[in-house]
Design a protein around this motif. Sequence first.
Motif, PDB file in Angstrom:
ATOM      1  N   GLN A 145      14.384   1.412  19.628  1.00 42.62           N
ATOM      2  CA  GLN A 145      14.000   1.760  18.218  1.00 42.62           C
ATOM      3  C   GLN A 145      14.873   2.834  17.670  1.00 42.62           C
ATOM      4  N   ASP A 173       9.408  -7.372  15.670  1.00 37.68           N
ATOM      5  CA  ASP A 173       9.101  -7.031  14.342  1.00 37.68           C
ATOM      6  C   ASP A 173       9.991  -6.370  13.421  1.00 37.68           C
ATOM      7  N   GLN A 174      10.505  -5.410  14.216  1.00 33.36           N
ATOM      8  CA  GLN A 174      11.683  -4.641  13.467  1.00 33.36           C
ATOM      9  C   GLN A 174      13.052  -5.323  13.458  1.00 33.36           C
ATOM     10  N   SER A 175      13.376  -6.302  13.938  1.00 31.00           N
ATOM     11  CA  SER A 175      14.418  -7.103  14.162  1.00 31.00           C
ATOM     12  C   SER A 175      15.292  -6.337  15.041  1.00 31.00           C
TER      13      SER A 175
END
Length: 260
Positions: A77, A98-100
């Motif tokens: 991340q 969810d954060q691609s």
Amino acid sequence: MRLFLILLIGLVSLTACSNDPNDSFIKSTEETHLLLAATSSMSHVLPDVIEAFEEENPYITITVDYGPSGELAQQIQQGAPVDLFISGNQEWMDMLADQSMIVADSRTNFATNQLVFAGTAGEDVSISSLEALQQGTFDKIVLGQPETSPVGTYAKQALQSANLWEPLSDSFLYAKDLAQVVTFIESGKVDAGFVYYSDVIETDRVEMIFPVDSELHNSIEFPAAITTISTNHADSNRFITYLKSDEAATILEEHGFNRE
């Protein structure tokens, strides 16, 4: 003729630079280095899987960074240059999705496991269920940090389902990851703890006391995916594909995992 050559060169360039994971038919002719971030619960089996993969793909070298799935996901991340991620549960893979931060089409489950309650080898213990832990037989029970270590998450889910999380909380000792859980049990620093079946068969210093009812916790699945940070999706996808192969399944089963 000149226009044809320009178009041909352009097409070749686009093909060579493609990051589409489905472009697995494009074979590199140069040495490739991939960085894989993997849950520590795979530390015994992945070296054998990677060795077999590299024998079939001698131009690809894979380096592995092992650790708690939560910590590894957080590093990705934050921009860690990781090509591939193997998580010990779906939660951390979901966070990245969810954060691609993973290539959606590359995500695949390739193995499962069994949560077990285990102790130091040679100890005479005769209990067969979580409910029996209320007898107070064990003063120190080790489990992975539920916030970052999937094996700890599954253990907490099982204990909560059995209404034992609060009653036994004073007995819990938390370890950084699965490897540390196993070390504590092997050394006799704790009475017992929660590990996977695959950990028990890798050492003669740990014995399974009883398997934990799988209905008490989420399914133990190991998903793998390519990160969007990776600059080599084609070769990364080759490894993802290999994880689902019969050859990889045989190695996984030898180390106590089940094929997805």
